[in-house]
Scaffold this active site. Structure first.
Site, PDB file in Angstrom:
ATOM      1  N   LYS A 168       0.717  -1.224   0.048  1.00 28.05           N
ATOM      2  CA  LYS A 168       0.029   0.127  -0.062  1.00 28.05           C
ATOM      3  C   LYS A 168       0.782   1.160  -0.009  1.00 28.05           C
ATOM      4  O   LYS A 168       0.535   2.281  -0.416  1.00 28.05           O
ATOM      5  CB  LYS A 168      -0.872   0.119   1.105  1.00 28.05           C
ATOM      6  CG  LYS A 168      -0.281   0.038   2.581  1.00 28.05           C
ATOM      7  CD  LYS A 168      -1.309   0.060   3.735  1.00 28.05           C
ATOM      8  CE  LYS A 168      -0.809   0.057   4.913  1.00 28.05           C
ATOM      9  NZ  LYS A 168       0.083   1.355   5.165  1.00 28.05           N
ATOM     10  N   THR A 169       2.009   1.151   0.786  1.00 26.24           N
ATOM     11  CA  THR A 169       2.991   2.426   0.801  1.00 26.24           C
ATOM     12  C   THR A 169       3.398   2.513  -0.614  1.00 26.24           C
ATOM     13  O   THR A 169       3.321   3.903  -0.957  1.00 26.24           O
ATOM     14  CB  THR A 169       3.856   2.258   1.663  1.00 26.24           C
ATOM     15  OG1 THR A 169       3.293   2.073   3.125  1.00 26.24           O
ATOM     16  CG2 THR A 169       4.686   3.466   1.927  1.00 26.24           C
ATOM     17  N   ASP A 178      -3.844   7.323   4.497  1.00 28.79           N
ATOM     18  CA  ASP A 178      -3.392   5.997   4.649  1.00 28.79           C
ATOM     19  C   ASP A 178      -3.760   5.285   6.226  1.00 28.79           C
ATOM     20  O   ASP A 178      -4.327   6.202   6.931  1.00 28.79           O
ATOM     21  CB  ASP A 178      -1.854   5.902   4.815  1.00 28.79           C
ATOM     22  CG  ASP A 178      -1.090   4.607   4.990  1.00 28.79           C
ATOM     23  OD1 ASP A 178      -1.922   3.599   4.820  1.00 28.79           O
ATOM     24  OD2 ASP A 178      -0.016   4.399   5.279  1.00 28.79           O
ATOM     25  N   GLU A 179      -4.013   3.952   6.117  1.00 28.81           N
ATOM     26  CA  GLU A 179      -4.642   3.424   7.248  1.00 28.81           C
ATOM     27  C   GLU A 179      -5.915   3.879   7.896  1.00 28.81           C
ATOM     28  O   GLU A 179      -6.260   4.188   8.820  1.00 28.81           O
ATOM     29  CB  GLU A 179      -3.628   3.406   8.593  1.00 28.81           C
ATOM     30  CG  GLU A 179      -2.266   3.091   8.419  1.00 28.81           C
ATOM     31  CD  GLU A 179      -2.210   1.397   8.151  1.00 28.81           C
ATOM     32  OE1 GLU A 179      -3.128   0.882   8.262  1.00 28.81           O
ATOM     33  OE2 GLU A 179      -1.136   0.928   8.173  1.00 28.81           O
ATOM     34  N   GLN A 191      -7.736  -5.326   9.613  1.00 30.10           N
ATOM     35  CA  GLN A 191      -6.488  -4.738  10.565  1.00 30.10           C
ATOM     36  C   GLN A 191      -7.123  -3.531  11.381  1.00 30.10           C
ATOM     37  O   GLN A 191      -6.037  -2.957  11.725  1.00 30.10           O
ATOM     38  CB  GLN A 191      -5.353  -4.405   9.705  1.00 30.10           C
ATOM     39  CG  GLN A 191      -4.796  -5.328   8.897  1.00 30.10           C
ATOM     40  CD  GLN A 191      -3.202  -5.056   8.166  1.00 30.10           C
ATOM     41  OE1 GLN A 191      -2.232  -5.172   8.955  1.00 30.10           O
ATOM     42  NE2 GLN A 191      -3.430  -5.077   7.015  1.00 30.10           N
ATOM     43  N   ARG A 200       2.499 -10.652  10.510  1.00 30.54           N
ATOM     44  CA  ARG A 200       3.432 -10.051  10.727  1.00 30.54           C
ATOM     45  C   ARG A 200       4.661 -10.940  10.360  1.00 30.54           C
ATOM     46  O   ARG A 200       5.964 -10.589  10.211  1.00 30.54           O
ATOM     47  CB  ARG A 200       3.928  -9.672  12.533  1.00 30.54           C
ATOM     48  CG  ARG A 200       2.661  -8.821  13.048  1.00 30.54           C
ATOM     49  CD  ARG A 200       2.527  -7.494  12.130  1.00 30.54           C
ATOM     50  NE  ARG A 200       1.441  -7.536  11.231  1.00 30.54           N
ATOM     51  CZ  ARG A 200       0.934  -6.986  10.338  1.00 30.54           C
ATOM     52  NH1 ARG A 200       1.884  -5.890   9.827  1.00 30.54           N
ATOM     53  NH2 ARG A 200       0.139  -7.139   9.289  1.00 30.54           N
TER      54      ARG A 200
END
Length: 749
Positions: A32-33, A219-220, A250, A603
Site C-alpha cells: 500500500k505504501t 493511509d490506514e 486490520q 507479521r
C-alpha cells in the site's frame, strides 16, 4: 522502463485512478505504501498537478517519514512541497496559523498525557472529586472519547448530565478545558477537534485549504475516528479528489476510538466510489497467508478479500502447548537460542508478540537467562522520564510563558528555596487577577503577600526572560546546553554520583543527541518545531535499531511491522481472545480480537510459532485456559500439530474447557517469592533443595552438571545479597548465568 511497470495490475489501477473518490482495500503486505508514493509521483509527473496541491496523511511519524523518503526518491525536485504528515502534525500546522480565531495564541503548548494528568489532579481537587471512586485516568479517557466524537463540554453535559457519575465527568471536562485555554495549551485530542471547529466556523479558512488540497490521500483509513473522519470530509469537500487506503481486517484500535464503520460504510458516504482490492501479498509464505485467511473469514463485519502470494508454501506453522506459562517462556527463549546456534538466526528479525504487556515479564526473565538481547516496545517512553520532562518543562516555559503547568514544575528544580506556600500565594494572586503564573512572577516584588520570597521569584523570572532572548540567536544544541548550564540543572545531577543520577545524566545527554539529529535534518529547526516533534513522537519510533535485538511487544504495537521469525505467545481463550471480549454480549468485541490475531499472524514472513499454556498465574491465582479459538480456526493441515508434554490439541471440550489434572507451575529461576506467589511449598525433593545465600559446594574452574544443560565448567561466581550468581560454560549449550539456589548444579568429582 517506467517506474509504474514494477506495479501489479491492481496496484496500477489504484495509482492511475486519480479523480473522484477511491477506496483501496489493501491487504496485509500488499504494497500500500508503494501505491501511495507512486500515486503521488503519477499526479506530479503525468497529471501535471502542483506538489503543494497534494496532501498525504498517515498515523505515525515513522510511516510519514518512510513515505516522505520514498516520495523524495521518486519525484525529486519539488517533492518537498507535497504535504506528507500525520493527522496531529497536520492539525498543528493549520492551528499555528489560525489558533487565534479560536481564542488561543498561535504559540500554544501541546500537552502530553502526563501534563493532562497533572491538570486533572488539580481539577479533581478543586471540584472535590473523590479520585478513589472516580480516577483521574478514567475521567481523561472519557474526555478523550468525547473529543473523538466532537462533543464539547456543554454538549457532553446535555447528553449525559442526568447520570451522576457522568455529570461529575462533565464538570471535570468543563474545568479541564478552562485551564488548558488559560494556559494557552491543547492536548492531543484538542488538535483535531479544534481544527474541525476552525474549519466549520471559519469559511475563509475552509475555502483556503479546500482549494489548496486538490488531491487528498489517507493511509490506514480503518484506524480513523469520528473527528478524523469529519476533518477529511471537510478538507475534501463535495467535489474533491479523495483516495483512502486501508484494510478493515486490520482495524484493531477501537479502544483508542477507531471506528471500523468509517471504512466499511465508505461507499455509503460517497456513492460513486471506485473500489480497488490489493490482495497479492509480498511479505509472507502461502501457509501463513492461508492461516490468516482462515481465521479472519470467521468475521461477519468485513469486506471480502483473500491474500495470496507467488512464494512457495513455506514451512508449516508450529503449534506448541505447555503445562504452564513458565515452560512456554522457557521454550521460546530456548528455541531462539537454538536457532541462533544452529541456524544462524538473525536476532533482529525475530519478534515475540503477546496480548498484554504483563506477559513480557516471564519472557524477559528467560531471555536474560539465555543471554538473548531484546527490546521491549511500549515500555517507559523516553520522553516520560523525569529528567527529560524537567528539561522539556524548561524549554516549554521559555517558548510559552503562559503555560502554568510547566512553570510550576521547574520553578524549584533545582531547589531555589521557593516553598509550596509561596507557590500557592502566587497561584492565588494569578487567579484573582486573571494573569498567568509566570507573569505574576515577573511582578513578584509588587505583591505584598509574597514580599519575603519576591527576590527568588524575580530571579527565576529574569533567568527565563534572558534565556528567551537567547533562544532565537543561537543554534538549538548550543542553546539547550546554555539552558542546562544557566538553570543549574546539570550541575545538580553531576553533584550526585549515584547510579540513578548517572542514568539521568545519560538520558539528558541522549536528549542532546536527539537535538543534534533534529537540527541536522531540519533546515529551519527551531525550539518550537523541536517541541512539536517531541510531543508527537510514538513508542515504536524510539526503538534503537543499531544493536541487534529480538523485539518483545504487544500485538497492538506490532501493527505495520514484519519479521522473518514470529512467536505468538499466550494463545488461550480468556487471554487471547481476552476475557472481556468473551464475557460481553457483543460479537463485535470478539471480531476485533480476531482482527488482532490476523494482524499477528501476518507479521510473520517465513516462520510462525503459536504457543499456549494450560495454566497461567493471573492476579496471583492459578487459571486454567482452553486453547484459543483462533488456533482451532486454522486448518490442521497448515500446522505441524506437535504437542508438548503429553498434552493434546483436542483437549478442548464443546463447552470450551475440559477438566484435567495439571501440576502446578514451578517457576524456573523465579526465586522464593515466585514460589510462594504460586502457592507452592512442596514438589522439590529435600535432597535437591538449596538455601539461597549459602555458598555452593563447588568453585570457579570446577566441573558441574545441570539437569537440562548437561556438563560444564564454572567460570565465575559472584556473591549477591540473597544468593550466588554463577556463570557456567556448558559443553553443549554455551555460557549461562544463573542463581545457585535454583540452578541446583551438581559438582562432578
Amino acid at each position: 522502463m517506467s517506474i509504474y511497470d514494477t506495479l501489479n495490475p491492481q496496484q496500477k489501477e489504484a495509482v492511475f485512478t486519480t479523480e473522484g473518490k477511491v477506496l483501496v482495500l489493501a491487504g496485509a503486505g500488499s504494497g500500500k505504501t508503494r501505491v501511495l508514493t507512486h500515486r503521488v509521483a503519477y499526479l506530479i509527473d503525468k497529471m501535471n498537478v502542483e506538489p503543494y496541491n497534494i496532501m498525504a496523511i498517515t498515523f505515525t511519524n515513522k510511516a510519514a517519514g518512510e513515505m516522505r523518503e520514498r516520495v523524495d526518491k521518486l519525484v525529486g525536485y519539488g517533492s518537498e512541497s507535497v504535504w506528507i504528515a500525520t493527522f496531529h502534525s497536520s492539525c498543528v500546522k493549520i492551528l499555528r496559523r489560525f489558533a487565534d480565531r479560536l481564542g488561543y495564541d498561535n504559540g500554544f503548548t501541546i500537552y502530553d498525557a502526563d501534563d493532562s494528568k497533572s491538570v486533572m489532579k488539580n481539577v479533581c481537587k478543586n471540584l472535590d472529586i473523590d479520585t478513589k471512586m472516580l480516577k483521574e485516568k478514567t475521567i481523561l479517557n472519557e474526555i478523550s472519547s468525547a473529543k473523538d466524537e466532537l462533543l464539547a463540554p456543554d454538549e457532553y453535559m446535555m447528553r449525559y448530565g442526568e447520570d451522576y457519575r457522568l455529570k461529575r465527568i462533565a464538570q471535570a471536562y468543563t474545568e479541564y478545558q478552562k485551564i488548558l485555554k488559560k494556559n494557552n495549551a491543547m492536548d492531543f485530542d484538542d488538535l483535531i477537534m479544534n481544527t474541525v471547529l476552525l474549519l466549520e466556523n471559519e469559511a475563509d479558512v475552509l475555502d483556503n485549504y479546500q482549494k489548496k488540497f486538490k488531491y487528498i490521500m489517507v493511509d490506514e483509513y480503518q484506524d480513523t475516528n469520528t473527528s478524523q473522519f469529519k476533518l477529511i470530509r471537510l478538507l475534501t469537500g463535495h467535489d474533491g479528489n479523495l483516495c483512502v487506503v486501508g484494510d478493515d481486517d486490520q482495524s484493531i484500535y477501537k479502544f483508542r476510538g477507531a471506528n471500523v464503520r468509517n471504512i466499511l460504510d465508505f461507499e455509503q458516504y460517497y456513492p460513486d466510489t471506485k473500489v480497488i482490492r490489493l490482495e497479492q501479498n509480498y511479505r509472507s509464505t502461502q501457509n501463513i497467508l492461508d492461516a490468516a485467511n482462515a481465521v479472519i473469514s470467521n468475521n461477519k463485519g468485513r469486506k471480502a478479500k483473500s491474500l495470496w502470494t507467488e512464494k512457495d508454501g513455506g514451512p508449516l506453522i508450529h503449534f506448541r502447548q505447555f503445562e504452564n506459562a513458565y515452560e512456554e517462556a522457557e521454550f521460546i527463549a530456548d528455541d531462539i537460542a537454538r536457532k541462533q546456534r544452529k541456524e544462524n538466526l538473525d536476532i533482529s528479525d525475530t519478534a515475540v508478540l503477546y496480548r498484554t504487556n504483563a506477559q513480557s515479564r516471564l519472557i524477559e526473565e528467560k531471555f536474560i537467562y539465555e543471554g538473548i538481547p531484546y527490546n521491549v516496545v511500549g515500555g517507559v517512553n523516553f520522553y516520560s522520564r523525569k529528567e527529560i520532562k524537567d528539561v522539556l518543562a524548561y524549554l516549554k516555559t521559555i517558548d510559552n510563558g503562559r503555560d502554568d503547568l510547566q512553570v510550576r514544575r521547574i520553578i524549584n528544580v533545582p531547589k531555589r528555596g521557593i516553598g509550596n506556600t509561596t507557590i500557592s500565594k502566587v497561584t492565588e494572586y494569578a487567579q484573582s487577577h486573571g494573569s498567568s503564573f509566570f507573569d505574576t512572577l515577573c511582578i513578584a516584588d509588587e505583591i505584598p503577600t509574597i514580599a519575603k520570597a519576591s527576590s527568588k521569584l524575580k530571579d527565576f523570572a529574569d533567568m527565563i526572560n534572558a534565556l528567551r532572548k537567547d533562544a532565537g540567536n543561537m543554534g538549538l544544541v548550543d542553546f539547550i546546553r546554555e539552558v542546562l548550564d544557566v538553570t543549574g540543572y546539570m550541575s545538580e545531577l553531576e553533584a550526585d554520583s549515584s547510579d540513578e543520577n548517572q542514568s539521568r545524566i545519560e538520558n539528558v545527554e541522549e536528549f542532546l543527541n536527539k537535538v543534534v539529529d533534529f537540527e541536522k535534518n531540519n533546515e529551519n529547526a527551531s525550539l518550537r518545531s523541536l517541541l512539536e516533534e517531541v510531543a508527537l513522537v510514538a513508542d515504536i519510533d524510539e526503538v534503537d535499531s543499531s544493536v541487534p535485538r529480538a523485539m518483545l511487544m504487544t500485538l497492538h504495537s506490532a501493527k505495520g511491522l514484519e519479521f522473518k521469525n514470529v512467536y505468538l505467545a499466550g494463545m488461550e481463550d480468556g487471554l487471547f481472545p481476552s476475557i472481556m471480549s468473551l464475557s460481553e454480549d457483543d460479537p463485535t468485541l470478539v471480531e476485533e480480537e480476531r482482527r488482532l490475531a490476523y494482524v499477528g499472524i501476518t507479521r510473520a514472513k517465513e516462520d510462525l510459532t503459536l504457543t499456549c499454556a494450560k495454566t497461567r498465574l493471573v492476579r496471583g491465582e492459578l487459571q486454567f485456559n482452553a486453547v484459543s479459538r483462533f488456533i482451532e480456526e486454522i486448518p490442521k493441515a497448515l500446522m505441524d500439530n506437535r504437542v508438548h508434554q503429553r498434552t493434546s490439541f483436542e483437549d478442548r471440550s464443546s463447552t470450551g474447557r475440559k477438566e484435567r489434572s495439571v501440576k502446578p507451575p514451578v517457576p524456573f529461576g523465579g526465586g522464593l517469592d515466585s514460589l510462594k506467589a504460586a502457592g507452592i511449598s512442596k514438589g522439590v525433593p529435600s535432597s535437591q533443595k538449596a538455601v539461597p545465600g549459602s555458598k555452593p559446594d563447588y568453585d570457579v574452574e570446577d566441573r558441574v552438571r545441570h539437569v537440562k544443560f548437561g556438563e560444564g565448567t564454572v567460570t565465575d561466581m559472584e556473591s549477591g545479597p540473597r544468593d550466588y550468581k554463577v556463570t557456567v560454560d556448558f559443553d553443549d549449550h554455551g555460557t549461562k548465568i544463573m542463581y545457585a539456589a535454583f540452578a541446583r548444579l551438581e559438582k562432578i568429582n
